[in-house]
Design a protein around this motif. Structure first.
Motif, short mmCIF file in Angstrom:
data_model
loop_
_atom_site.label_atom_id
_atom_site.label_comp_id
_atom_site.label_asym_id
_atom_site.label_seq_id
_atom_site.Cartn_x
_atom_site.Cartn_y
_atom_site.Cartn_z
N VAL A 160 0.89 -1.22 -0.05
CA VAL A 160 0.03 0.12 -0.02
C VAL A 160 0.93 1.17 0.14
O VAL A 160 0.63 2.17 -0.78
N ALA A 161 1.83 1.37 0.86
CA ALA A 161 2.59 2.33 0.94
C ALA A 161 3.53 2.68 -0.52
O ALA A 161 3.56 3.83 -0.88
N GLY A 162 3.63 1.66 -1.31
CA GLY A 162 4.32 1.89 -2.40
C GLY A 162 3.44 2.40 -3.73
O GLY A 162 3.81 2.93 -4.68
N ILE A 163 2.10 2.51 -3.32
CA ILE A 163 1.32 2.92 -4.32
C ILE A 163 0.47 4.12 -3.95
O ILE A 163 -0.46 4.71 -4.96
N THR A 164 0.56 4.72 -2.70
CA THR A 164 -0.25 5.95 -2.46
C THR A 164 0.36 7.25 -3.06
O THR A 164 1.52 7.16 -3.42
N PRO A 165 -0.29 8.34 -3.13
CA PRO A 165 0.12 9.33 -4.15
C PRO A 165 1.32 9.90 -3.53
O PRO A 165 1.67 10.01 -2.46
N SER A 166 2.26 9.95 -4.51
CA SER A 166 3.57 10.26 -4.49
C SER A 166 4.34 9.52 -3.44
O SER A 166 5.61 9.86 -2.91
N GLY A 167 3.76 8.15 -3.03
CA GLY A 167 4.45 7.45 -2.17
C GLY A 167 4.58 7.99 -0.66
O GLY A 167 5.42 7.59 0.15
N ALA A 168 3.70 9.14 -0.57
CA ALA A 168 3.80 9.70 0.62
C ALA A 168 3.15 9.40 2.08
O ALA A 168 3.50 9.66 2.95
N LEU A 169 2.14 8.49 1.92
CA LEU A 169 1.48 7.84 2.87
C LEU A 169 1.84 6.65 2.97
O LEU A 169 1.64 5.64 2.25
N THR A 170 2.73 6.39 4.19
CA THR A 170 3.54 5.15 4.25
C THR A 170 3.14 4.37 5.52
O THR A 170 3.64 3.23 5.71
N LYS A 171 2.46 4.82 6.32
CA LYS A 171 1.94 4.07 7.66
C LYS A 171 0.33 3.66 7.41
O LYS A 171 -0.45 4.44 7.49
N THR A 179 -6.53 2.67 7.11
CA THR A 179 -6.26 3.86 7.29
C THR A 179 -4.89 4.20 7.14
O THR A 179 -3.96 3.72 7.66
N VAL A 180 -4.49 4.74 5.81
CA VAL A 180 -2.95 5.25 5.61
C VAL A 180 -2.83 6.65 5.67
O VAL A 180 -3.28 7.14 5.14
N ALA A 181 -1.63 6.90 6.32
CA ALA A 181 -1.47 8.12 6.53
C ALA A 181 0.00 8.83 6.33
O ALA A 181 0.98 7.73 6.27
N ARG A 182 0.42 9.84 6.17
CA ARG A 182 1.75 10.48 6.11
C ARG A 182 2.32 10.08 7.62
O ARG A 182 1.67 9.77 8.62
N PRO A 183 3.74 9.41 7.56
CA PRO A 183 4.12 8.92 8.90
C PRO A 183 4.13 9.84 10.04
O PRO A 183 3.80 9.42 10.95
#
Ligand SMILES: Cc1ncc(COP(=O)(O)O)c(C=O)c1O
Length: 437
Positions: A93-104, A284-288
């Motif tokens: 999931v972290a690898g495909i979020t917009p700009s790879g910015a949402l990693t957690k 729920t995926v968020a910026r770190p």
């Protein structure tokens, strides 16, 4: 159990608020790819994809094979033990979020829980509590998620939670300001500043929106809408939460997430439904730094379950391997053309909207007054069932038809669905003729 026994047991033993489509509930027995079969053996073309959940076809063989293997290896441990499927899914999931910015990621069981976690994270990160949501939205069933929801029919029980206000969506077909896009200057988006100044403390935790409102009838804002709101919300200290329970995983065409169609960088994305092709997973995926702000410990008994996490990763891989986001754009464009053709033929269709393989029809009694054609919408659902086509219903006024087939359908499936939909509209038109004398 016989079909009748199933329907009776539903009535006797389920909360009556668990409603079913149709005058007589449709009992589904089994399914494969784009088809489902009822208890009498009738085959239906499923153009609702479960309930916007079956992204890669019912009982997809590739996904199911991976799930079967995982069931026999490790079924459950909970989040207090590390396991490979959860870790592998979080990394994917972290690898495909917009700009790879949402990693957690934080995994739960449903869209409702995903939104609960998102709002909590936004509040912890900003130190503010107030949230802006959109009218006509749907965000789930918990007290907080029902408060986020902007449709009275989905807000059950006594008064709900505090700290949530609702701003206008860009419902251009029924503009809340009586204006016309683009001359309107996207007033509905500009109005958010006024909403913050007049209905909050002026310090907000965030803004939450579905890029295309699902239950609300696929209301699809113009391209300026979210960028304008994003800027305003950030000025007042808030973060941007994109509820992608319906719009993620390529559904809107060419992009993994719906919000990418508006060029906005969200801080938090939530998802569920099509994420695991119908298995219960909430994301729920968020910026770190936002994830890190949720201090203390938490647990989700079923979150990151090895079996459902395996299903979700298998779905993402399948979508990627088969270019289904671009299929959604191409076949979705074809579907849209055909729906516009039906609009030319049937006056009852007031609006066609959506993106990719997420298209809706809003039905009206009269194109000038735009009176919602509620009874005719129910008739159309019944007629489509007769024609062995499954479609969804929605909209704040109960007059929208929602079409969200699996992402791996072909143009031939669209042709078949349109023939069945056309016959259904013809049946409704002749019923209306009879009732109007
Ligand atoms: C946009 C959106 N958010 C949240 C939810 C709630 O998801 P769940 O029913 O999995 O709790 C839904 C369900 O329809 C939804 O469409």
């Amino acid at each position: 159990m016989t079909k009748e026994e199933i329907i009776l047991a539903n009535r006797q033993y389920l909360f009556p608020s668990v409603f079913h489509y149709f005058k007589t509930p449709l009992v589904i027995d089994h399914a494969k790819d784009q088809y489902v079969w009822d208890a009498d053996g009738n085959q239906y073309l499923d153009f609702f994809g479960g309930i916007v959940t079956v992204s890669v076809g019912h009982c997809n063989e590739t996904v199911n094979a991976k799930v079967h293997a995982q069931i026999d290896k490790l079924w459950h441990v909970s989040t207090v033990f590390a396991n490979e499927p959860q870790a592998a899914l979080a990394k994917r999931v972290a690898g495909i979020t917009p700009s790879g910015a949402l990693t957690k990621s934080f995994f739960t069981n449903s869209g409702t829980e995903a939104n609960e976690a998102a709002i909590l994270a936004a509040r912890c990160y900003t130190g503010n509590s107030e949230i802006i949501a959109l009218r006509h939205s749907y965000h789930g069933r918990s007290a907080m998620a029902m408060t986020l929801t902007g449709q009275s029919s989905w807000r059950l029980g006594p008064p709900l939670t505090a700290g949530i206000v609702h701003t206008h969506n860009a419902y251009c077909y029924r503009c809340p300001f009586g204006l016309q896009y683009p001359d309107c200057g996207v007033k509905c988006a500009q109005d958010v500043e006024d909403v913050i100044r007049t209905t909050t403390s002026g310090r907000v935790a965030g803004f939450i929106a579905e890029p295309i409102q699902g239950v609300g009838g696929f209301i699809t804002p113009p391209k300026e809408f979210f960028p304008i709101i994003d800027k305003i919300v950030r000025n007042y200290g808030g973060v941007f939460i994109s509820d992608e329970v319906q719009t993620a995983w390529g559904r809107t065409g060419d992009r993994w997430f719906g919000i990418e169609q508006w060029g906005v960088m969200p801080d938090i994305i939530t998802s569920a439904k099509g994420f695991a092709n119908g298995s219960p997973v909430g994301l729920t995926v968020a910026r770190p730094e936002i994830a890190d702000a949720m201090k203390g410990v938490t647990i989700s008994t079923f979150g990151g379950n090895p079996v459902t996490a395996t299903a979700a990763k298998a779905v993402i891989d399948f979508i990627d391997d088969h270019n289904l986001a671009s299929n959604a754009a191409v076949v979705g464009g074809y579907l849209r053309e055909k729906l516009e053709g039906l609009k030319d033929k049937y006056d009852i269709i007031g609006d066609v909207r959506g993106m990719g393989l997420m298209q809706a029809l809003e039905l009206v009694e009269d194109r000038k007054t735009k009176t919602p054609a509620v009874a005719a919408t129910a008739q159309l659902m019944e007629a489509a069932r007769e024609n062995k086509l499954l479609i969804g219903k929605g909209g704040t006024f109960g007059n929208c038809i929602r079409i969200t087939p699996p992402l791996n359908i072909s143009k031939a499936d669209v042709d078949e669905a349109i023939v069945r939909l056309d016959s259904s509209f013809a049946a409704v038109a002749s019923m209306m003729k009879v009732s109007h004398g």
